[in-house]
Design a protein around this motif. Structure first.
Motif, PDB file in Angstrom:
ATOM      1  N   LEU A  87       0.796  -1.325   0.249  1.00  0.00           N
ATOM      2  CA  LEU A  87       0.143  -0.152   0.107  1.00  0.00           C
ATOM      3  C   LEU A  87       0.872   1.337  -0.129  1.00  0.00           C
ATOM      4  O   LEU A  87       0.906   2.205  -0.695  1.00  0.00           O
ATOM      5  CB  LEU A  87      -0.969   0.042   1.177  1.00  0.00           C
ATOM      6  CG  LEU A  87      -2.206  -0.638   1.207  1.00  0.00           C
ATOM      7  CD1 LEU A  87      -2.822  -0.651   2.562  1.00  0.00           C
ATOM      8  CD2 LEU A  87      -3.309   0.026   0.149  1.00  0.00           C
ATOM      9  N   ILE A  88       1.756   1.104   0.863  1.00  0.00           N
ATOM     10  CA  ILE A  88       2.609   2.423   1.073  1.00  0.00           C
ATOM     11  C   ILE A  88       3.596   2.711  -0.401  1.00  0.00           C
ATOM     12  O   ILE A  88       3.494   3.948  -0.825  1.00  0.00           O
ATOM     13  CB  ILE A  88       3.929   2.179   1.957  1.00  0.00           C
ATOM     14  CG1 ILE A  88       3.152   2.362   3.446  1.00  0.00           C
ATOM     15  CG2 ILE A  88       4.958   3.494   1.886  1.00  0.00           C
ATOM     16  CD1 ILE A  88       3.866   1.714   4.756  1.00  0.00           C
ATOM     17  N   LYS A  89       3.915   1.455  -1.012  1.00  0.00           N
ATOM     18  CA  LYS A  89       4.606   1.624  -2.362  1.00  0.00           C
ATOM     19  C   LYS A  89       3.595   2.268  -3.237  1.00  0.00           C
ATOM     20  O   LYS A  89       4.132   2.855  -4.307  1.00  0.00           O
ATOM     21  CB  LYS A  89       5.194   0.257  -2.807  1.00  0.00           C
ATOM     22  CG  LYS A  89       6.485  -0.072  -1.781  1.00  0.00           C
ATOM     23  CD  LYS A  89       7.125  -1.458  -2.204  1.00  0.00           C
ATOM     24  CE  LYS A  89       8.243  -1.601  -1.176  1.00  0.00           C
ATOM     25  NZ  LYS A  89       8.957  -3.090  -1.470  1.00  0.00           N
ATOM     26  N   GLU A  90       2.406   1.735  -3.328  1.00  0.00           N
ATOM     27  CA  GLU A  90       1.268   2.229  -4.314  1.00  0.00           C
ATOM     28  C   GLU A  90       1.206   3.698  -4.330  1.00  0.00           C
ATOM     29  O   GLU A  90       0.689   4.153  -5.273  1.00  0.00           O
ATOM     30  CB  GLU A  90       0.217   1.470  -4.075  1.00  0.00           C
ATOM     31  CG  GLU A  90       0.165  -0.045  -4.468  1.00  0.00           C
ATOM     32  CD  GLU A  90       0.100  -0.088  -6.044  1.00  0.00           C
ATOM     33  OE1 GLU A  90      -0.752   0.486  -6.514  1.00  0.00           O
ATOM     34  OE2 GLU A  90       0.758  -1.141  -6.275  1.00  0.00           O
ATOM     35  N   ILE A  91       1.169   4.496  -3.119  1.00  0.00           N
ATOM     36  CA  ILE A  91       1.159   5.550  -3.303  1.00  0.00           C
ATOM     37  C   ILE A  91       2.140   6.377  -3.896  1.00  0.00           C
ATOM     38  O   ILE A  91       1.668   7.418  -4.548  1.00  0.00           O
ATOM     39  CB  ILE A  91       1.279   6.326  -1.517  1.00  0.00           C
ATOM     40  CG1 ILE A  91       0.325   5.731  -0.736  1.00  0.00           C
ATOM     41  CG2 ILE A  91       1.441   7.703  -1.453  1.00  0.00           C
ATOM     42  CD1 ILE A  91       0.604   5.839   0.744  1.00  0.00           C
ATOM     43  N   ASP A  92       3.240   6.020  -4.087  1.00  0.00           N
ATOM     44  CA  ASP A  92       4.090   6.625  -4.980  1.00  0.00           C
ATOM     45  C   ASP A  92       4.112   6.493  -6.427  1.00  0.00           C
ATOM     46  O   ASP A  92       4.676   7.365  -7.253  1.00  0.00           O
ATOM     47  CB  ASP A  92       5.643   6.011  -4.526  1.00  0.00           C
ATOM     48  CG  ASP A  92       6.664   7.153  -4.870  1.00  0.00           C
ATOM     49  OD1 ASP A  92       6.398   8.301  -4.674  1.00  0.00           O
ATOM     50  OD2 ASP A  92       7.754   6.683  -4.838  1.00  0.00           O
ATOM     51  N   LYS A  93       3.231   5.720  -7.123  1.00  0.00           N
ATOM     52  CA  LYS A  93       2.776   5.661  -8.383  1.00  0.00           C
ATOM     53  C   LYS A  93       2.298   6.775  -8.785  1.00  0.00           C
ATOM     54  O   LYS A  93       1.283   7.138  -8.320  1.00  0.00           O
ATOM     55  CB  LYS A  93       1.937   4.202  -8.528  1.00  0.00           C
ATOM     56  CG  LYS A  93       3.050   3.015  -8.442  1.00  0.00           C
ATOM     57  CD  LYS A  93       2.411   1.590  -8.827  1.00  0.00           C
ATOM     58  CE  LYS A  93       3.308   0.507  -8.531  1.00  0.00           C
ATOM     59  NZ  LYS A  93       2.440  -0.835  -8.872  1.00  0.00           N
ATOM     60  N   LYS A  94       2.568   7.012 -10.061  1.00  0.00           N
ATOM     61  CA  LYS A  94       2.123   8.117 -10.765  1.00  0.00           C
ATOM     62  C   LYS A  94       0.438   7.713 -11.305  1.00  0.00           C
ATOM     63  O   LYS A  94      -0.058   8.623 -12.190  1.00  0.00           O
ATOM     64  CB  LYS A  94       2.987   8.670 -11.880  1.00  0.00           C
ATOM     65  CG  LYS A  94       4.488   9.107 -11.263  1.00  0.00           C
ATOM     66  CD  LYS A  94       4.036  10.166 -10.308  1.00  0.00           C
ATOM     67  CE  LYS A  94       5.729  10.637  -9.566  1.00  0.00           C
ATOM     68  NZ  LYS A  94       5.087  11.136  -8.344  1.00  0.00           N
ATOM     69  N   ASP A  95       0.110   6.517 -11.326  1.00  0.00           N
ATOM     70  CA  ASP A  95      -1.072   6.157 -11.897  1.00  0.00           C
ATOM     71  C   ASP A  95      -2.164   6.856 -11.210  1.00  0.00           C
ATOM     72  O   ASP A  95      -2.584   6.884 -10.077  1.00  0.00           O
ATOM     73  CB  ASP A  95      -1.229   4.371 -11.700  1.00  0.00           C
ATOM     74  CG  ASP A  95      -2.471   4.083 -12.376  1.00  0.00           C
ATOM     75  OD1 ASP A  95      -2.877   4.709 -13.296  1.00  0.00           O
ATOM     76  OD2 ASP A  95      -2.678   2.815 -11.996  1.00  0.00           O
ATOM     77  N   GLU A  96      -2.948   7.597 -12.238  1.00  0.00           N
ATOM     78  CA  GLU A  96      -4.117   8.299 -11.877  1.00  0.00           C
ATOM     79  C   GLU A  96      -5.465   7.512 -11.520  1.00  0.00           C
ATOM     80  O   GLU A  96      -6.436   7.711 -10.855  1.00  0.00           O
ATOM     81  CB  GLU A  96      -4.533   9.312 -12.734  1.00  0.00           C
ATOM     82  CG  GLU A  96      -3.603  10.354 -13.038  1.00  0.00           C
ATOM     83  CD  GLU A  96      -3.701  11.198 -13.942  1.00  0.00           C
ATOM     84  OE1 GLU A  96      -4.578  10.905 -14.906  1.00  0.00           O
ATOM     85  OE2 GLU A  96      -2.807  12.290 -14.244  1.00  0.00           O
TER      86      GLU A  96
END
Length: 132
Positions: free
Chosen positions: A70-79
């Motif tokens: 979850l924490i790593k997903e925050i950083d993704k630029k995916d809108e």
């Protein structure tokens, strides 16, 4: 897991503050003269971004792999993100937009792409308003 992901952010801020504490003058000089953000300075110092540090702390504290993801997903630029990730991103942006955080410069630690789904954003702000 969402609560754990949220709870790791303050600990990560403390770690960053500790990294910057002894070199405040240098940090301020870099911000002014080189126009670098705290995130860029942190990366140059450690080779890690803020959310990398948050993930590392979560790992050391034996958080579940789902929480770390979850924490790593925050950083993704995916809108187009899951509802959990969208809410985490919005919560971080909301918290970092508070005057105290802007004044401290900590809001510079985040470069988050916000979700484009207006329904999700509206729902988030309704929740925030009901909490205040």
């Amino acid at each position: 897991e969402l609560n754990q992901a949220i709870s790791i952010i303050p600990a990560s801020l403390i770690v960053c503050e500790m990294l910057f504490r002894d070199i405040k003058d240098t940090i301020m000089l870099l911000k002014e003269k080189k126009d670098l953000s705290y995130e860029e300075i942190l990366y140059k110092m450690t080779g890690k971004r803020f959310l990398d540090i948050a993930s590392f702390i979560a790992q050391k504290w034996d958080f579940s792999q789902n929480t770390i993801n979850l924490i790593k997903e925050i950083d993704k630029k995916d809108e187009d993100c899951s509802l959990d990730i969208c809410f985490l991103k919005l919560l971080l942006v909301y918290e970092m937009s508070r005057p105290m955080m802007i004044k401290s410069g900590l809001s510079d630690l985040f470069d988050i792409t916000l979700p484009k789904d207006e329904y999700v954003v509206e729902k988030f702000y309704k929740i925030i308003q009901s909490e205040e």
